[in-house]
Design a protein around this motif. Structure first.
Motif, PDB file in Angstrom:
ATOM      1  N   GLN A  41       0.762  -1.089  -0.060  1.00 15.48           N
ATOM      2  CA  GLN A  41      -0.123   0.238  -0.237  1.00 15.48           C
ATOM      3  C   GLN A  41       1.060   1.335   0.086  1.00 15.48           C
ATOM      4  O   GLN A  41       0.297   2.514  -0.418  1.00 15.48           O
ATOM      5  CB  GLN A  41      -0.768   0.056   1.256  1.00 15.48           C
ATOM      6  CG  GLN A  41      -2.036   1.086   0.884  1.00 15.48           C
ATOM      7  CD  GLN A  41      -3.191   0.731   2.036  1.00 15.48           C
ATOM      8  OE1 GLN A  41      -3.179  -0.057   2.370  1.00 15.48           O
ATOM      9  NE2 GLN A  41      -4.075   1.741   2.011  1.00 15.48           N
ATOM     10  N   ALA A  42       2.041   1.078   0.389  1.00  9.54           N
ATOM     11  CA  ALA A  42       2.777   2.427   0.496  1.00  9.54           C
ATOM     12  C   ALA A  42       2.938   2.885  -1.235  1.00  9.54           C
ATOM     13  O   ALA A  42       3.262   4.153  -1.328  1.00  9.54           O
ATOM     14  CB  ALA A  42       4.378   1.781   0.755  1.00  9.54           C
ATOM     15  N   LEU A  43       3.037   2.037  -2.145  1.00 10.80           N
ATOM     16  CA  LEU A  43       2.809   2.226  -3.562  1.00 10.80           C
ATOM     17  C   LEU A  43       1.710   3.338  -3.867  1.00 10.80           C
ATOM     18  O   LEU A  43       1.518   3.738  -4.990  1.00 10.80           O
ATOM     19  CB  LEU A  43       2.774   1.187  -4.405  1.00 10.80           C
ATOM     20  CG  LEU A  43       4.115   0.301  -4.469  1.00 10.80           C
ATOM     21  CD1 LEU A  43       3.705  -1.071  -5.102  1.00 10.80           C
ATOM     22  CD2 LEU A  43       5.263   1.034  -5.049  1.00 10.80           C
ATOM     23  N   ASP A  44       0.638   3.417  -2.992  1.00 15.01           N
ATOM     24  CA  ASP A  44      -0.486   4.404  -3.157  1.00 15.01           C
ATOM     25  C   ASP A  44       0.081   5.715  -3.288  1.00 15.01           C
ATOM     26  O   ASP A  44      -0.618   6.888  -3.845  1.00 15.01           O
ATOM     27  CB  ASP A  44      -1.577   4.377  -2.141  1.00 15.01           C
ATOM     28  CG  ASP A  44      -2.732   4.503  -2.401  1.00 15.01           C
ATOM     29  OD1 ASP A  44      -3.077   4.326  -3.719  1.00 15.01           O
ATOM     30  OD2 ASP A  44      -3.706   4.700  -1.640  1.00 15.01           O
ATOM     31  N   ASN A  45       1.556   5.927  -2.904  1.00 16.33           N
ATOM     32  CA  ASN A  45       1.917   7.454  -3.286  1.00 16.33           C
ATOM     33  C   ASN A  45       3.084   7.226  -4.205  1.00 16.33           C
ATOM     34  O   ASN A  45       4.206   7.929  -4.067  1.00 16.33           O
ATOM     35  CB  ASN A  45       2.702   7.841  -1.963  1.00 16.33           C
ATOM     36  CG  ASN A  45       1.688   8.698  -0.950  1.00 16.33           C
ATOM     37  OD1 ASN A  45       0.603   9.486  -1.817  1.00 16.33           O
ATOM     38  ND2 ASN A  45       1.673   8.581   0.336  1.00 16.33           N
ATOM     39  N   ARG A  46       2.904   6.456  -5.101  1.00 19.30           N
ATOM     40  CA  ARG A  46       3.882   6.429  -6.306  1.00 19.30           C
ATOM     41  C   ARG A  46       3.207   5.977  -7.566  1.00 19.30           C
ATOM     42  O   ARG A  46       2.120   5.580  -7.698  1.00 19.30           O
ATOM     43  CB  ARG A  46       4.802   5.032  -6.120  1.00 19.30           C
ATOM     44  CG  ARG A  46       5.782   5.240  -5.061  1.00 19.30           C
ATOM     45  CD  ARG A  46       6.756   6.211  -5.193  1.00 19.30           C
ATOM     46  NE  ARG A  46       7.505   6.343  -3.856  1.00 19.30           N
ATOM     47  CZ  ARG A  46       7.476   7.169  -3.132  1.00 19.30           C
ATOM     48  NH1 ARG A  46       6.298   7.979  -2.951  1.00 19.30           N
ATOM     49  NH2 ARG A  46       8.389   7.145  -1.948  1.00 19.30           N
ATOM     50  N   LEU A  47       3.714   6.326  -8.781  1.00 19.25           N
ATOM     51  CA  LEU A  47       3.102   6.514  -9.997  1.00 19.25           C
ATOM     52  C   LEU A  47       3.518   5.269 -10.633  1.00 19.25           C
ATOM     53  O   LEU A  47       4.474   4.566 -10.767  1.00 19.25           O
ATOM     54  CB  LEU A  47       3.879   7.596 -10.873  1.00 19.25           C
ATOM     55  CG  LEU A  47       3.702   8.905 -10.528  1.00 19.25           C
ATOM     56  CD1 LEU A  47       4.389  10.005 -11.396  1.00 19.25           C
ATOM     57  CD2 LEU A  47       2.362   9.389 -10.273  1.00 19.25           C
ATOM     58  N   ASP A  48       2.239   4.711 -11.521  1.00 24.18           N
ATOM     59  CA  ASP A  48       2.450   3.332 -12.322  1.00 24.18           C
ATOM     60  C   ASP A  48       3.151   2.284 -11.488  1.00 24.18           C
ATOM     61  O   ASP A  48       4.602   1.965 -11.858  1.00 24.18           O
ATOM     62  CB  ASP A  48       3.137   3.781 -13.421  1.00 24.18           C
ATOM     63  CG  ASP A  48       2.929   2.818 -14.674  1.00 24.18           C
ATOM     64  OD1 ASP A  48       2.177   1.796 -14.143  1.00 24.18           O
ATOM     65  OD2 ASP A  48       3.252   3.276 -15.792  1.00 24.18           O
ATOM     66  N   CYS A  49       2.883   1.468 -10.497  1.00 23.21           N
ATOM     67  CA  CYS A  49       3.482   0.446  -9.915  1.00 23.21           C
ATOM     68  C   CYS A  49       4.183  -0.326 -10.577  1.00 23.21           C
ATOM     69  O   CYS A  49       4.856  -1.012 -10.120  1.00 23.21           O
ATOM     70  CB  CYS A  49       2.464   0.469  -8.741  1.00 23.21           C
ATOM     71  SG  CYS A  49       1.157  -1.065  -9.122  1.00 23.21           S
ATOM     72  N   ASN A  50       3.488  -0.842 -11.603  1.00 20.15           N
ATOM     73  CA  ASN A  50       3.976  -2.016 -12.355  1.00 20.15           C
ATOM     74  C   ASN A  50       4.827  -1.305 -13.830  1.00 20.15           C
ATOM     75  O   ASN A  50       5.370  -1.985 -14.570  1.00 20.15           O
ATOM     76  CB  ASN A  50       2.966  -2.962 -13.064  1.00 20.15           C
ATOM     77  CG  ASN A  50       2.798  -3.941 -12.052  1.00 20.15           C
ATOM     78  OD1 ASN A  50       3.403  -4.408 -11.460  1.00 20.15           O
ATOM     79  ND2 ASN A  50       1.352  -4.278 -11.913  1.00 20.15           N
ATOM     80  N   HIS A  51       4.864  -0.348 -13.826  1.00 19.57           N
ATOM     81  CA  HIS A  51       5.681   0.594 -14.823  1.00 19.57           C
ATOM     82  C   HIS A  51       5.371   0.109 -16.368  1.00 19.57           C
ATOM     83  O   HIS A  51       6.215   0.208 -17.089  1.00 19.57           O
ATOM     84  CB  HIS A  51       7.083   0.612 -14.595  1.00 19.57           C
ATOM     85  CG  HIS A  51       7.743   0.361 -13.223  1.00 19.57           C
ATOM     86  ND1 HIS A  51       7.488   1.543 -12.229  1.00 19.57           N
ATOM     87  CD2 HIS A  51       8.293  -0.347 -12.345  1.00 19.57           C
ATOM     88  CE1 HIS A  51       7.750   1.245 -11.056  1.00 19.57           C
ATOM     89  NE2 HIS A  51       8.259  -0.172 -10.958  1.00 19.57           N
ATOM     90  N   ASP A  52       4.086   0.127 -16.437  1.00 20.18           N
ATOM     91  CA  ASP A  52       3.536  -0.407 -17.754  1.00 20.18           C
ATOM     92  C   ASP A  52       2.728   0.028 -18.507  1.00 20.18           C
ATOM     93  O   ASP A  52       2.038   0.104 -19.479  1.00 20.18           O
ATOM     94  CB  ASP A  52       3.471  -1.866 -17.749  1.00 20.18           C
ATOM     95  CG  ASP A  52       2.293  -2.231 -16.856  1.00 20.18           C
ATOM     96  OD1 ASP A  52       1.790  -1.217 -15.990  1.00 20.18           O
ATOM     97  OD2 ASP A  52       1.955  -3.219 -16.776  1.00 20.18           O
ATOM     98  N   ASP A  53       1.889   1.426 -17.667  1.00 16.35           N
ATOM     99  CA  ASP A  53       0.634   2.036 -18.085  1.00 16.35           C
ATOM    100  C   ASP A  53       0.929   3.650 -18.498  1.00 16.35           C
ATOM    101  O   ASP A  53       0.425   3.901 -19.601  1.00 16.35           O
ATOM    102  CB  ASP A  53      -0.291   1.948 -17.112  1.00 16.35           C
ATOM    103  CG  ASP A  53      -0.787   0.629 -16.536  1.00 16.35           C
ATOM    104  OD1 ASP A  53      -0.846  -0.399 -17.439  1.00 16.35           O
ATOM    105  OD2 ASP A  53      -0.935   0.532 -15.511  1.00 16.35           O
ATOM    106  N   TYR A  54       1.745   4.108 -17.709  1.00 16.43           N
ATOM    107  CA  TYR A  54       1.782   5.559 -18.022  1.00 16.43           C
ATOM    108  C   TYR A  54       3.133   6.127 -17.598  1.00 16.43           C
ATOM    109  O   TYR A  54       3.338   7.596 -17.947  1.00 16.43           O
ATOM    110  CB  TYR A  54       0.715   6.439 -17.400  1.00 16.43           C
ATOM    111  CG  TYR A  54       0.732   6.410 -15.997  1.00 16.43           C
ATOM    112  CD1 TYR A  54       1.152   7.437 -15.164  1.00 16.43           C
ATOM    113  CD2 TYR A  54      -0.030   5.445 -15.394  1.00 16.43           C
ATOM    114  CE1 TYR A  54       1.040   7.322 -13.621  1.00 16.43           C
ATOM    115  CE2 TYR A  54      -0.024   5.162 -13.879  1.00 16.43           C
ATOM    116  CZ  TYR A  54       0.452   6.223 -13.145  1.00 16.43           C
ATOM    117  OH  TYR A  54       0.398   6.441 -11.946  1.00 16.43           O
ATOM    118  N   TYR A  55       4.210   5.399 -16.948  1.00 15.69           N
ATOM    119  CA  TYR A  55       5.188   6.269 -16.509  1.00 15.69           C
ATOM    120  C   TYR A  55       6.540   5.226 -16.362  1.00 15.69           C
ATOM    121  O   TYR A  55       6.421   4.362 -15.513  1.00 15.69           O
ATOM    122  CB  TYR A  55       5.013   6.886 -15.032  1.00 15.69           C
ATOM    123  CG  TYR A  55       6.033   7.782 -14.490  1.00 15.69           C
ATOM    124  CD1 TYR A  55       5.841   8.872 -14.901  1.00 15.69           C
ATOM    125  CD2 TYR A  55       6.677   7.284 -13.464  1.00 15.69           C
ATOM    126  CE1 TYR A  55       6.760   9.900 -14.350  1.00 15.69           C
ATOM    127  CE2 TYR A  55       7.704   8.440 -12.666  1.00 15.69           C
ATOM    128  CZ  TYR A  55       7.844   9.746 -13.528  1.00 15.69           C
ATOM    129  OH  TYR A  55       8.489  10.798 -12.763  1.00 15.69           O
TER     130      TYR A  55
END
Length: 498
Positions: free
Chosen positions: A310-324
């Motif tokens: 849930q810490a990734l709720d303050n990160r962009l594109d957690c799997n790095h495959d959609d937008y960033y």
């Protein structure tokens, strides 16, 4: 931007609407086509949740096809629509100010990276938008910290892909540190509190915040929305992508003054999340949690917890495959379509931290003048905008037409400043306002205005800054005195450094 499991936010029905309207938005082009069908109504307002759709048109053709169009503004602006408040926040209850931070090596109370002079080029400009009541002094430090936390979100997300990205803010020197400028923008109370975004946008534009090289991150002192942002929906992998230009606006109201909401709405203005992305919700969000841009935004949307931290709720594109992704693999979606990490409003790499002596002290001053034409603004002289020419027809200008003779424009600080360099850009429209016959600088010595000592000279040239240096003085007021020549006089910008 997600609350804890199992329930994240009140549902937004936009995704159903978008399916009816026909899917992904048009790639580009102004909304000028004749006979556009705008018969589809947006959802009903849910004011307690901040889901206010009044003033939005659900377009199925034109530049905003598959999105909402903000009605009642001069230039076409598309949006994904309003976002509800995350868990723990209440649209109708203002958040408390953040305490001032003490800088440490691990957590500096400033931007980690700045670039250039703090004003030139594409930048994100932070605005505090308010009505007749001001809480600027109470929340200034909060807004600075929130903007800096947004930068942390963007850079830590970039580091997860082996790169570096920082938000290129409009910046100033504060106590020897580079920090975001926060503009204090007063608009009419009726525009501030309207259940419609257009009146506020029009008022902010009328105040001069219309630069094509700006994204405006608005902290709005109202309780209408949680957040809402402009969104182009342009999938082209090109510098010409509409997400690389402005003006564009991201809004967070006082109940949602948090870094997560600010990063979410700014993310929309930078191009997240296109509806053809692998994990797109269909309404400019994603469904693979946890992620700043993901949440259940429609009744038929199914979330997947492929990033369960849930810490990734303050990160962009957690799997790095959609937008960033700073270096997407060949053949991947982001190698072929628009990637927010390529946005021209972001600093790619380390940037440069300008030393304190190069800081423009004029940005923190209050401007006043002997006289200002009714259609001009003395705020122009220290708004941080570098003019394209002396006959600037796009940005604010200060002019004294029809008054002639000796005129002045003045910068006043709340505390004494040590100054020794001034750069002045003259306004000349080749009509009623012309270059001055002469000019000079005066400072307040505590009892009177006197000439700055040891001035190097007062050059007068078109289409450039005119610099004078002088013996350093400590003062709370600095005045540019202009003597008219062939017409009235005016200024476009004044920079002052130590």
């Amino acid at each position: 931007m997600s609350p804890p499991l199992p329930h994240r936010r009140r549902l937004v029905v936009a995704v159903t609407l978008l399916a009816v309207l026909g899917g992904a938005p048009a790639a580009a082009g102004p909304d000028t086509a004749a006979g556009i069908d705008r018969t589809y109504a947006p959802p009903a307002d849910d004011a307690p949740a901040g889901l206010v759709y009044s003033g939005l048109s659900a377009d199925r053709t034109g530049a905003c096809a598959g999105l909402f169009r903000v009605v009642g503004i001069s230039n076409t602006m598309c949006t994904h629509g309003p976002d509800p408040a995350p868990a723990g926040l209440d649209v109708k209850r203002s958040v408390a100010p953040l305490p001032a931070r003490k800088a440490t090596a691990a957590a500096p109370s400033a931007l980690a990276v700045c670039e250039g002079d703090g004003t030139s080029g594409r930048r994100v400009e932070v605005l505090y938008v308010r009505g007749s009541t001001s809480r600027y002094s109470q929340y200034l430090e909060t807004f600075r910290q929130l903007a800096e936390q947004v930068d942390v979100i963007f850079n830590e997300s970039a580091r997860a892909t082996g790169g570096e990205r920082h938000v290129r803010y409009v910046t100033e020197n504060v106590g020897g540190q580079c920090r975001p400028v926060v503009r204090d923008v007063q608009i009419p109370d009726a525009a501030l509190n309207a259940n419609d975004w257009a009146p506020l946008l029009n008022a902010v534009k009328a105040a001069g915040y219309t630069r094509t090289d700006r994204k405006y991150l608005q902290f709005v002192d109202a309780r209408v929305y949680c957040g809402i942002g402009g969104f182009a929906g342009d999938t082209r992998k090109s510098d010409a992508n509409r997400s690389n230009s402005g003006p564009e606006y991201a809004r967070a109201d006082s109940g949602c003054w948090t870094a997560g909401v600010a990063a979410h709405e700014l993310g929309h203005t930078l191009g997240a999340v296109n509806n053809n992305a692998p994990n797109a919700s269909g309404a400019a969000h994603c469904v693979d949690e946890y992620d700043v841009m993901c949440y259940k935004d429609g009744p038929n949307v199914v979330l997947r917890y492929s990033c369960p931290n849930q810490a990734l709720d303050n990160r962009l594109d957690c799997n790095h495959d959609d937008y960033y992704h700073t270096d997407p693999p060949a053949g991947s979606y982001l190698a072929q379509y628009y990637n927010v990490a390529d946005n021209l409003f972001l600093i790619k790499g380390g940037g440069t931290n300008p030393p304190p002596p190069s800081s423009n002290l004029a940005l923190s001053a209050t401007a006043s003048a002997s006289y200002t034409s009714a259609w001009e603004s003395v705020l122009a002289i220290n708004d941080g905008i570098d003019p394209p020419s002396s006959n600037d027809t796009v940005n604010r200008r200060w002019g004294t037409w029809p008054n002639t003779g000796q005129q002045w424009a003045e910068l006043t600080w709340s505390s004494a400043q040590q100054v020794r360099v001034a750069d002045v850009y003259f306004f000349d429209d080749n009509g009623g306002v012309r270059l001055p016959a002469s000019w000079s600088l005066q400072y307040w010595n505590g009892s009177a205005y006197v000439a700055v000592p040891g001035a190097s000279g007062y050059p007068i040239a078109l289409n450039q800054y005119n610099r004078t240096t002088f013996t350093s003085v400590s003062t709370t007021r600095l005045r540019v005195v202009l003597n008219s020549g062939a017409g009235s006089v005016g200024l476009l910008e004044v920079k002052v450094t130590s």
